[in-house]
Design a protein around this motif. Sequence first.
Motif, PDB file in Angstrom:
ATOM      1  N   PHE A  17      -7.045   7.950   7.009  1.00  0.00           N
ATOM      2  CA  PHE A  17      -5.691   7.469   6.722  1.00  0.00           C
ATOM      3  C   PHE A  17      -5.074   8.356   5.643  1.00  0.00           C
ATOM      4  O   PHE A  17      -5.774   8.949   4.830  1.00  0.00           O
ATOM      5  CB  PHE A  17      -5.693   5.993   6.294  1.00  0.00           C
ATOM      6  N   GLU A  18      -3.760   8.438   5.637  1.00  0.00           N
ATOM      7  CA  GLU A  18      -3.048   9.124   4.559  1.00  0.00           C
ATOM      8  C   GLU A  18      -3.062   8.165   3.376  1.00  0.00           C
ATOM      9  O   GLU A  18      -2.500   7.073   3.440  1.00  0.00           O
ATOM     10  CB  GLU A  18      -1.618   9.462   4.983  1.00  0.00           C
ATOM     11  N   ASP A  19      -3.727   8.569   2.304  1.00  0.00           N
ATOM     12  CA  ASP A  19      -3.970   7.696   1.156  1.00  0.00           C
ATOM     13  C   ASP A  19      -2.723   6.944   0.700  1.00  0.00           C
ATOM     14  O   ASP A  19      -2.724   5.716   0.597  1.00  0.00           O
ATOM     15  CB  ASP A  19      -4.537   8.505  -0.018  1.00  0.00           C
ATOM     16  N   SER A  20      -1.651   7.675   0.420  1.00  0.00           N
ATOM     17  CA  SER A  20      -0.451   7.043  -0.127  1.00  0.00           C
ATOM     18  C   SER A  20       0.217   6.105   0.877  1.00  0.00           C
ATOM     19  O   SER A  20       0.823   5.103   0.481  1.00  0.00           O
ATOM     20  CB  SER A  20       0.548   8.102  -0.591  1.00  0.00           C
ATOM     21  N   GLU A  21       0.081   6.383   2.170  1.00  0.00           N
ATOM     22  CA  GLU A  21       0.753   5.560   3.179  1.00  0.00           C
ATOM     23  C   GLU A  21       0.070   4.218   3.390  1.00  0.00           C
ATOM     24  O   GLU A  21       0.680   3.287   3.908  1.00  0.00           O
ATOM     25  CB  GLU A  21       0.861   6.327   4.499  1.00  0.00           C
ATOM     26  N   LEU A  22      -1.172   4.109   3.001  1.00  0.00           N
ATOM     27  CA  LEU A  22      -1.858   2.815   3.018  1.00  0.00           C
ATOM     28  C   LEU A  22      -1.761   2.162   1.640  1.00  0.00           C
ATOM     29  O   LEU A  22      -1.330   1.022   1.507  1.00  0.00           O
ATOM     30  CB  LEU A  22      -3.322   2.980   3.421  1.00  0.00           C
ATOM     31  N   LEU A  23      -2.144   2.894   0.610  1.00  0.00           N
ATOM     32  CA  LEU A  23      -2.298   2.299  -0.717  1.00  0.00           C
ATOM     33  C   LEU A  23      -0.984   1.935  -1.394  1.00  0.00           C
ATOM     34  O   LEU A  23      -0.887   0.885  -2.044  1.00  0.00           O
ATOM     35  CB  LEU A  23      -3.130   3.232  -1.608  1.00  0.00           C
ATOM     36  N   ASP A  24       0.052   2.762  -1.271  1.00  0.00           N
ATOM     37  CA  ASP A  24       1.316   2.471  -1.956  1.00  0.00           C
ATOM     38  C   ASP A  24       2.028   1.237  -1.380  1.00  0.00           C
ATOM     39  O   ASP A  24       2.373   0.324  -2.136  1.00  0.00           O
ATOM     40  CB  ASP A  24       2.238   3.685  -1.959  1.00  0.00           C
ATOM     41  N   PRO A  25       2.246   1.168  -0.047  1.00  0.00           N
ATOM     42  CA  PRO A  25       2.875  -0.052   0.485  1.00  0.00           C
ATOM     43  C   PRO A  25       2.007  -1.289   0.233  1.00  0.00           C
ATOM     44  O   PRO A  25       2.531  -2.362  -0.099  1.00  0.00           O
ATOM     45  CB  PRO A  25       3.011   0.219   1.987  1.00  0.00           C
ATOM     46  N   ARG A  26       0.700  -1.148   0.363  1.00  0.00           N
ATOM     47  CA  ARG A  26      -0.215  -2.271   0.123  1.00  0.00           C
ATOM     48  C   ARG A  26      -0.058  -2.792  -1.304  1.00  0.00           C
ATOM     49  O   ARG A  26       0.062  -3.995  -1.528  1.00  0.00           O
ATOM     50  CB  ARG A  26      -1.654  -1.815   0.386  1.00  0.00           C
ATOM     51  N   ARG A  27      -0.026  -1.874  -2.273  1.00  0.00           N
ATOM     52  CA  ARG A  27       0.127  -2.265  -3.675  1.00  0.00           C
ATOM     53  C   ARG A  27       1.467  -2.968  -3.898  1.00  0.00           C
ATOM     54  O   ARG A  27       1.545  -3.996  -4.560  1.00  0.00           O
ATOM     55  CB  ARG A  27      -0.009  -1.037  -4.578  1.00  0.00           C
ATOM     56  N   THR A  28       2.532  -2.409  -3.336  1.00  0.00           N
ATOM     57  CA  THR A  28       3.860  -3.019  -3.488  1.00  0.00           C
ATOM     58  C   THR A  28       3.885  -4.419  -2.889  1.00  0.00           C
ATOM     59  O   THR A  28       4.396  -5.362  -3.504  1.00  0.00           O
ATOM     60  CB  THR A  28       4.946  -2.139  -2.834  1.00  0.00           C
ATOM     61  N   LEU A  29       3.335  -4.576  -1.698  1.00  0.00           N
ATOM     62  CA  LEU A  29       3.309  -5.886  -1.045  1.00  0.00           C
ATOM     63  C   LEU A  29       2.511  -6.894  -1.865  1.00  0.00           C
ATOM     64  O   LEU A  29       2.958  -8.036  -2.072  1.00  0.00           O
ATOM     65  CB  LEU A  29       2.725  -5.764   0.365  1.00  0.00           C
ATOM     66  N   ILE A  30       1.350  -6.487  -2.363  1.00  0.00           N
ATOM     67  CA  ILE A  30       0.526  -7.386  -3.182  1.00  0.00           C
ATOM     68  C   ILE A  30       1.243  -7.723  -4.483  1.00  0.00           C
ATOM     69  O   ILE A  30       1.275  -8.890  -4.900  1.00  0.00           O
ATOM     70  CB  ILE A  30      -0.866  -6.758  -3.438  1.00  0.00           C
ATOM     71  N   ASP A  31       1.845  -6.713  -5.119  1.00  0.00           N
ATOM     72  CA  ASP A  31       2.580  -6.954  -6.371  1.00  0.00           C
ATOM     73  C   ASP A  31       3.720  -7.943  -6.182  1.00  0.00           C
ATOM     74  O   ASP A  31       4.073  -8.675  -7.104  1.00  0.00           O
ATOM     75  CB  ASP A  31       3.137  -5.642  -6.934  1.00  0.00           C
ATOM     76  N   ARG A  32       4.279  -7.982  -4.987  1.00  0.00           N
ATOM     77  CA  ARG A  32       5.389  -8.914  -4.707  1.00  0.00           C
ATOM     78  C   ARG A  32       4.893 -10.250  -4.163  1.00  0.00           C
ATOM     79  O   ARG A  32       5.691 -11.092  -3.761  1.00  0.00           O
ATOM     80  CB  ARG A  32       6.369  -8.274  -3.750  1.00  0.00           C
TER      81      ARG A  32
END
Length: 182
Positions: A17-32
Amino acid sequence: MPNISDARILIIATNGFEDSELLDPRRTLIDRGARVTLASLDTREIEGDNGERVKPDCAIEDVDSKEYDALLLPGGTKNPDKLRTEEQVVYTVRKFVDAGKPVAAICHGPWLLAEADVIRGRTVTGWPSIRTDLRNAGAEVVDRETAVDGNLVTSRKPEDIPAFTEAFIQVVENAEAPLEAV
Protein backbone atom coordinates in the motif's frame (compact mmCIF):
# COMPACT_ATOMS: atom_id res chain seq x y z
CA MET A 1 -25.38 9.83 8.53
CA PRO A 2 -25.23 13.20 10.28
CA ASN A 3 -21.63 13.11 11.55
CA ILE A 4 -18.42 11.27 10.72
CA SER A 5 -18.11 10.35 14.41
CA ASP A 6 -21.12 8.06 13.95
CA ALA A 7 -19.57 6.27 10.97
CA ARG A 8 -18.12 2.77 10.77
CA ILE A 9 -15.46 2.85 8.05
CA LEU A 10 -13.78 -0.19 6.50
CA ILE A 11 -10.35 0.13 4.87
CA ILE A 12 -9.04 -2.77 2.76
CA ALA A 13 -5.30 -3.03 2.11
CA THR A 14 -2.44 -5.50 1.80
CA ASN A 15 1.33 -5.36 1.39
CA GLY A 16 2.51 -2.68 -1.02
CA PHE A 17 0.00 0.00 0.00
CA GLU A 18 1.06 3.62 -0.44
CA ASP A 19 1.85 4.53 3.17
CA SER A 20 0.33 8.02 3.19
CA GLU A 21 -2.81 6.94 1.31
CA LEU A 22 -3.72 4.46 4.04
CA LEU A 23 -2.29 6.10 7.15
CA ASP A 24 -3.23 9.77 6.60
CA PRO A 25 -6.96 9.29 5.84
CA ARG A 26 -7.15 6.62 8.56
CA ARG A 27 -5.64 9.01 11.12
CA THR A 28 -7.97 11.84 10.08
CA LEU A 29 -11.03 9.59 10.29
CA ILE A 30 -10.03 8.27 13.73
CA ASP A 31 -9.21 11.79 14.97
CA ARG A 32 -12.72 12.85 13.96
CA GLY A 33 -14.25 9.95 15.89
CA ALA A 34 -15.03 7.45 13.14
CA ARG A 35 -14.72 3.78 14.02
CA VAL A 36 -12.18 2.53 11.50
CA THR A 37 -11.44 -1.13 10.77
CA LEU A 38 -8.52 -2.24 8.62
CA ALA A 39 -9.09 -5.54 6.80
CA SER A 40 -6.49 -7.47 4.82
CA LEU A 41 -6.07 -10.92 3.32
CA ASP A 42 -5.21 -12.21 6.80
CA THR A 43 -4.31 -10.62 10.13
CA ARG A 44 -0.53 -10.61 9.68
CA GLU A 45 1.13 -7.19 9.72
CA ILE A 46 1.25 -5.53 6.31
CA GLU A 47 3.97 -3.24 4.98
CA GLY A 48 3.64 -0.16 2.83
CA ASP A 49 5.80 0.84 -0.12
CA ASN A 50 7.82 3.17 2.13
CA GLY A 51 8.25 0.73 5.01
CA GLU A 52 5.40 1.68 7.32
CA ARG A 53 3.86 -1.36 8.98
CA VAL A 54 0.34 -1.79 10.32
CA LYS A 55 -1.55 -4.72 11.79
CA PRO A 56 -4.98 -5.38 10.26
CA ASP A 57 -7.95 -5.63 12.60
CA CYS A 58 -9.44 -8.55 10.69
CA ALA A 59 -9.22 -10.71 7.59
CA ILE A 60 -11.40 -9.79 4.61
CA GLU A 61 -13.16 -13.15 4.84
CA ASP A 62 -14.51 -12.07 8.26
CA VAL A 63 -15.98 -8.79 6.97
CA ASP A 64 -19.73 -8.36 6.79
CA SER A 65 -20.39 -5.26 4.66
CA LYS A 66 -23.66 -4.67 6.53
CA GLU A 67 -21.62 -3.75 9.62
CA TYR A 68 -19.98 -0.75 7.89
CA ASP A 69 -21.20 2.57 6.56
CA ALA A 70 -18.40 3.27 4.07
CA LEU A 71 -15.30 1.82 2.40
CA LEU A 72 -11.87 3.34 1.70
CA LEU A 73 -9.36 1.82 -0.76
CA PRO A 74 -5.79 3.17 -0.62
CA GLY A 75 -3.44 2.90 -3.56
CA GLY A 76 0.14 1.92 -4.12
CA THR A 77 0.75 -0.25 -7.17
CA LYS A 78 1.16 -3.66 -5.52
CA ASN A 79 -1.70 -3.31 -3.03
CA PRO A 80 -4.67 -2.89 -5.42
CA ASP A 81 -3.04 -5.08 -8.07
CA LYS A 82 -2.97 -7.98 -5.58
CA LEU A 83 -6.39 -7.20 -4.10
CA ARG A 84 -8.14 -7.13 -7.49
CA THR A 85 -7.24 -10.79 -7.94
CA GLU A 86 -8.93 -11.73 -4.66
CA GLU A 87 -12.55 -12.76 -5.21
CA GLN A 88 -13.67 -11.87 -1.67
CA VAL A 89 -12.23 -8.35 -1.95
CA VAL A 90 -13.87 -7.69 -5.33
CA TYR A 91 -17.16 -9.07 -4.00
CA THR A 92 -16.96 -6.80 -0.94
CA VAL A 93 -16.25 -3.71 -3.05
CA ARG A 94 -19.23 -4.54 -5.27
CA LYS A 95 -21.48 -5.03 -2.21
CA PHE A 96 -20.63 -1.56 -0.86
CA VAL A 97 -21.24 0.17 -4.19
CA ASP A 98 -24.42 -1.78 -4.93
CA ALA A 99 -25.76 -0.88 -1.48
CA GLY A 100 -25.22 2.81 -2.21
CA LYS A 101 -22.65 3.18 0.56
CA PRO A 102 -19.83 5.74 0.20
CA VAL A 103 -16.71 4.25 -1.39
CA ALA A 104 -13.43 6.14 -1.77
CA ALA A 105 -10.40 5.03 -3.80
CA ILE A 106 -7.15 6.89 -4.40
CA CYS A 107 -4.24 6.52 -6.84
CA HIS A 108 -4.25 2.88 -8.07
CA GLY A 109 -7.16 2.03 -5.72
CA PRO A 110 -9.76 2.64 -8.45
CA TRP A 111 -8.44 -0.53 -10.14
CA LEU A 112 -10.61 -2.35 -7.60
CA LEU A 113 -13.66 -0.38 -8.75
CA ALA A 114 -12.91 -1.35 -12.36
CA GLU A 115 -12.44 -5.00 -11.37
CA ALA A 116 -15.74 -4.96 -9.49
CA ASP A 117 -17.41 -3.52 -12.63
CA VAL A 118 -19.02 -0.64 -10.73
CA ILE A 119 -17.77 2.43 -12.63
CA ARG A 120 -19.55 2.07 -15.97
CA GLY A 121 -21.07 5.48 -16.72
CA ARG A 122 -19.50 7.05 -13.59
CA THR A 123 -17.00 9.93 -13.41
CA VAL A 124 -13.73 8.93 -11.72
CA THR A 125 -10.07 9.84 -11.51
CA GLY A 126 -6.93 7.93 -10.59
CA TRP A 127 -3.21 7.65 -11.15
CA PRO A 128 -2.36 8.42 -14.82
CA SER A 129 -1.19 4.87 -15.62
CA ILE A 130 -4.59 3.32 -14.74
CA ARG A 131 -6.80 5.84 -16.53
CA THR A 132 -7.00 3.68 -19.67
CA ASP A 133 -8.15 0.75 -17.51
CA LEU A 134 -10.80 2.99 -15.94
CA ARG A 135 -11.99 4.15 -19.37
CA ASN A 136 -12.05 0.55 -20.61
CA ALA A 137 -14.27 -0.28 -17.61
CA GLY A 138 -16.76 2.29 -18.91
CA ALA A 139 -15.93 5.29 -16.72
CA GLU A 140 -15.60 8.90 -17.72
CA VAL A 141 -12.09 9.77 -16.50
CA VAL A 142 -11.13 13.26 -15.36
CA ASP A 143 -7.84 14.71 -14.13
CA ARG A 144 -8.56 16.57 -10.89
CA GLU A 145 -7.86 16.29 -7.15
CA THR A 146 -11.08 14.47 -6.48
CA ALA A 147 -13.97 13.21 -8.53
CA VAL A 148 -17.21 12.74 -6.64
CA ASP A 149 -19.97 10.87 -8.45
CA GLY A 150 -22.81 10.01 -6.11
CA ASN A 151 -21.42 7.60 -3.52
CA LEU A 152 -18.00 7.28 -5.24
CA VAL A 153 -15.01 9.46 -4.34
CA THR A 154 -11.79 8.99 -6.31
CA SER A 155 -8.47 10.79 -6.30
CA ARG A 156 -5.13 10.76 -8.12
CA LYS A 157 -2.11 10.80 -5.80
CA PRO A 158 -0.69 11.41 -2.31
CA GLU A 159 -0.69 15.20 -2.77
CA ASP A 160 -4.49 14.99 -3.14
CA ILE A 161 -5.00 13.26 0.25
CA PRO A 162 -6.37 16.30 2.15
CA ALA A 163 -8.98 17.04 -0.56
CA PHE A 164 -9.70 13.31 -0.98
CA THR A 165 -10.26 12.75 2.74
CA GLU A 166 -12.47 15.83 3.11
CA ALA A 167 -14.56 14.84 0.07
CA PHE A 168 -14.98 11.32 1.49
CA ILE A 169 -16.02 12.67 4.90
CA GLN A 170 -18.54 15.00 3.24
CA VAL A 171 -20.03 12.12 1.21
CA VAL A 172 -20.23 9.93 4.33
CA GLU A 173 -21.89 12.70 6.34
CA ASN A 174 -24.38 13.43 3.56
CA ALA A 175 -25.21 9.78 2.86
CA GLU A 176 -28.71 8.59 3.40
CA ALA A 177 -29.14 5.44 5.45
CA PRO A 178 -27.64 2.94 3.00
CA LEU A 179 -29.58 0.11 1.49
CA GLU A 180 -28.63 -3.19 3.04
CA ALA A 181 -26.36 -5.14 0.75
CA VAL A 182 -28.03 -8.28 -0.52
